[in-house]
Design a protein around this motif. Structure first.
Motif, PDB file in Angstrom:
ATOM      1  N   SER A 169     -41.289   9.700 -10.317  1.00 33.04           N
ATOM      2  CA  SER A 169     -40.440  10.882 -10.544  1.00 33.04           C
ATOM      3  C   SER A 169     -39.915  11.513  -9.255  1.00 33.04           C
ATOM      4  N   VAL A 170     -39.831  10.727  -8.189  1.00 34.63           N
ATOM      5  CA  VAL A 170     -39.270  11.276  -6.947  1.00 34.63           C
ATOM      6  C   VAL A 170     -38.189  10.376  -6.361  1.00 34.63           C
ATOM      7  N   ALA A 171     -37.664   9.449  -7.156  1.00 38.05           N
ATOM      8  CA  ALA A 171     -36.624   8.539  -6.677  1.00 38.05           C
ATOM      9  C   ALA A 171     -35.937   7.964  -7.918  1.00 38.05           C
ATOM     10  N   PRO A 172     -34.811   7.280  -7.742  1.00 38.13           N
ATOM     11  CA  PRO A 172     -34.129   6.719  -8.923  1.00 38.13           C
ATOM     12  C   PRO A 172     -34.993   5.729  -9.701  1.00 38.13           C
ATOM     13  N   THR A 173     -35.973   5.135  -9.042  1.00 42.85           N
ATOM     14  CA  THR A 173     -36.894   4.221  -9.717  1.00 42.85           C
ATOM     15  C   THR A 173     -38.320   4.542  -9.255  1.00 42.85           C
ATOM     16  N   ARG A 206     -37.190  10.507  -2.638  1.00 41.16           N
ATOM     17  CA  ARG A 206     -35.777  10.912  -2.763  1.00 41.16           C
ATOM     18  C   ARG A 206     -35.628  11.740  -4.030  1.00 41.16           C
ATOM     19  N   PRO A 207     -36.310  12.874  -4.102  1.00 44.18           N
ATOM     20  CA  PRO A 207     -36.371  13.602  -5.374  1.00 44.18           C
ATOM     21  C   PRO A 207     -35.097  14.375  -5.695  1.00 44.18           C
ATOM     22  N   TYR A 212     -40.147  20.996  -4.265  1.00 45.42           N
ATOM     23  CA  TYR A 212     -41.506  21.021  -4.824  1.00 45.42           C
ATOM     24  C   TYR A 212     -42.056  19.609  -4.959  1.00 45.42           C
ATOM     25  N   ARG A 213     -41.227  18.735  -5.496  1.00 45.84           N
ATOM     26  CA  ARG A 213     -41.685  17.361  -5.701  1.00 45.84           C
ATOM     27  C   ARG A 213     -42.088  16.715  -4.376  1.00 45.84           C
ATOM     28  N   ARG A 214     -41.226  16.900  -3.363  1.00 46.36           N
ATOM     29  CA  ARG A 214     -41.520  16.281  -2.061  1.00 46.36           C
ATOM     30  C   ARG A 214     -42.834  16.830  -1.499  1.00 46.36           C
TER      31      ARG A 214
END
Ligand SMILES: Cc1cc2nc3c(=O)[nH]c(=O)nc-3n(C[C@H](O)[C@H](O)[C@H](O)COP(=O)(O)OP(=O)(O)OC[C@H]3O[C@@H](n4cnc5c(N)ncnc54)[C@H](O)[C@@H]3O)c2cc1C
Ligand code: FES
Ligand code: FES
Lengths: 163, 281
Positions: free
Chosen positions: B216-220, B251-252, B262-264
């Motif tokens: 959940s922090v990048a396209p894949t 890459r969130p 937040y994700r990073r």
């Protein structure tokens, strides 16, 4: 485009013609008049629709009626009758684990699936199993207690200590 | 769902491929837990659902003579999470499978469906990336094997060609053993998809030994290889540096579940915690 299916529901074989986009939940409620399983969200989030499919809890809103062809479904209506309630039903009453009752059929079927797999779950295991079932009334404590009480009674029953 | 939906159950792999080819907008269906809510929500139902759960060879978990483990495309997430070999030898997968959705959902959802759906949050993808799994598939052009590292292309996109059916996912024997720790944040424990998750797994027979997967922090779903190298070189003392490296690999985006910032930040926090948990064990 109707699809002919044969499905065993609460022990009785039903031969039905279902629509390809019909969910198992609406088949149970609309065609068979088994309105115990509820439609809360229709997308797998609330657990009000849980029934057993071949003995395992599933969200009936996420199963197509056509997929039930050749399988066995158990709903809350298949568990007990007035005067001869299932241990889970008795325990839910005794522990006041029911208020409005909307979540109850799904809660009980989820708990039953767990107890069939694991007759002596820890509280943590019960919590994990019912975490997909929302209850907006009871606060869950009574439900956890009821499931443990029922588990105990079912184990005693399995050992033949009950009449 | 759309009215003109067509549901067909395949009884063999050949039948599934044929049923798929017959109509232009077909989809393979395993548990249907992604497919059915989406078909209902969007009004763009696929015109045909080809149900693969009636194909016996896809319904098995097999230990091959090589020690590799093969999980068929119709095997439920619950069956994978509970399988004794998965729990003993490939604990990262059992951990991630147990974290997916709710108990009734896991009885229906499949691991292969989870990766074919290719969401950036696909829980079992984290484990399969760390374990160097391979996807076995077959299509009109014949069978092939796709390394999991080449499987995810973008959100909802895999390297499967149109009409290609994933048959199974295979985990090599060399990925057996070791330990894993999953840090996973979601809005609702037990049902919601991960807002952000970090899997750290240590595989004694592999290089790198440390494996870090991010959800959940990048396209894949993806690995954070620089963090892995740092942990291999310096062990738990590299926790902070590895956390920085993993945060840099993320890459969130902002969405309803959380902001990119937040994700990073949480990638760093979760990896540090995981290193500490495994280091102390
Ligand atoms: C309430 C809810 C909660 C959820 N929570 C989570 C969660 O916490 N974590 C998570 O990762 N997911 C979650 N999901 C998503 C979903 O349940 C999982 O991704 C699940 O593993 C999908 O598996 P399935 O067998 O149901 O897939 P399906 O819906 O049958 O298929 C998914 C996609 O993959 C394709 N596909 C399936 N099998 C094959 C095959 N063999 N070959 C080629 N293509 C194929 C389908 O065409 C479709 O595009 C949740 C879903 C719901 C409804
Ligand atoms: S109605 Fe099925 S889970 Fe809510
Ligand atoms: S008793 Fe009302 S929702 Fe549970």
């Amino acid at each position: 485009m109707a699809i002919p299916i044969r499905v065993k529901v609460n022990g009785q074989v039903e031969a039905l013609e279902v629509a390809p986009d019909e969910s198992l939940l609406s088949m149970l409620r609309e065609r068979l008049d088994l309105t115990g399983a509820k439609e809360g969200c229709n997308e797998g989030e609330c657990g009000a629709c849980v029934v057993l499919l071949d003995g395992k809890a599933v969200n009936a809103c996420l199963v197509l009626a056509a997929e039930a062809d050749g399988h066995e479904v158990t709903t809350i209506e298949g568990l007990g009758r007035p005067g001869a309630l299932h241990p889970l039903q008795k325990a839910f009453l005794a522990h006041q684990a029911v208020q409005c009752g909307f979540c109850t059929p799904g809660m009980i079927m989820t708990a039953l699936s767990l107890l069939l797999e694991n007759p002596a779950p820890t509280e943590e295991e019960v919590r994990t199993a019912i975490s997909g079932n929302l209850c907006r009334c009871t606060g869950y404590r009574q439900i956890l207690d009821a499931v443990q009480a029922a588990a105990q009674e079912m184990r005693a029953g399995a050992q033949g200590r009950r009449p | 769902m759309q009215e003109r939906l067509d549901y067909r159950k395949a009884h063999s792999v050949e039948e599934a491929l044929t049923l798929f080819q017959d109509l232009p907008r077909s989809r393979y269906m395993a548990g249907g837990t992604d497919l059915l809510p989406r078909a209902r929500g969007s009004g763009q139902a696929p015109s045909r659902l080809v149900d693969i759960k009636g194909i016996p060879e896809l319904s098995r978990i097999e230990e091959l003579p090589s020690g590799d483990l093969r999980i068929g495309a119709a095997v439920s997430v619950a069956a994978v999470a509970a399988h004794p070999t998965v729990r003993q030898r490939f604990s990262a997968l059992s951990l991630c499978a147990s974290a997916l959705g709710s108990y009734p959902l896991r009885n229906r959802a499949t691991v292969v469906g989870n990766i074919c759906n290719a969401s950036p949050c696909a829980d079992t993808a984290a484990a399969l990336l760390c374990l160097d799994a391979t996807v076995l598939c077959v299509g009109p052009a014949g069978p092939r094997r796709i390394p999991i590292h080449e499987f995810f292309v973008g959100p909802g996109q895999t390297s499967l060609a149109s009409g290609e059916l994933a048959l199974a996912v295979e985990i090599p024997a060399a990925s057996a053993g070791g330990r894993a720790e999953l840090g996973r944040l979601s809005r609702r424990q037990g049902v919601d998809i991960a807002t952000v998750a970090v899997l750290l797994s240590v595989l004694p027979q592999r290089s790198p030994r440390h494996r870090v997967a991010l959800l959940s922090v990048a396209p894949t779903p993806r690995r954070a290889s620089e963090a892995e190298t740092l942990l291999d070189q310096r062990g738990p003392s590299a926790a902070n540096a590895a956390a920085e490296a993993a945060m840099a690999a993320a890459r969130p985006i902002d969405d309803v579940r959380g902001t990119a910032a937040y994700r990073r930040e949480m990638v760093g926090v979760l990896l540090t915690r995981a290193v500490r948990a495994l280091g102390a064990a």
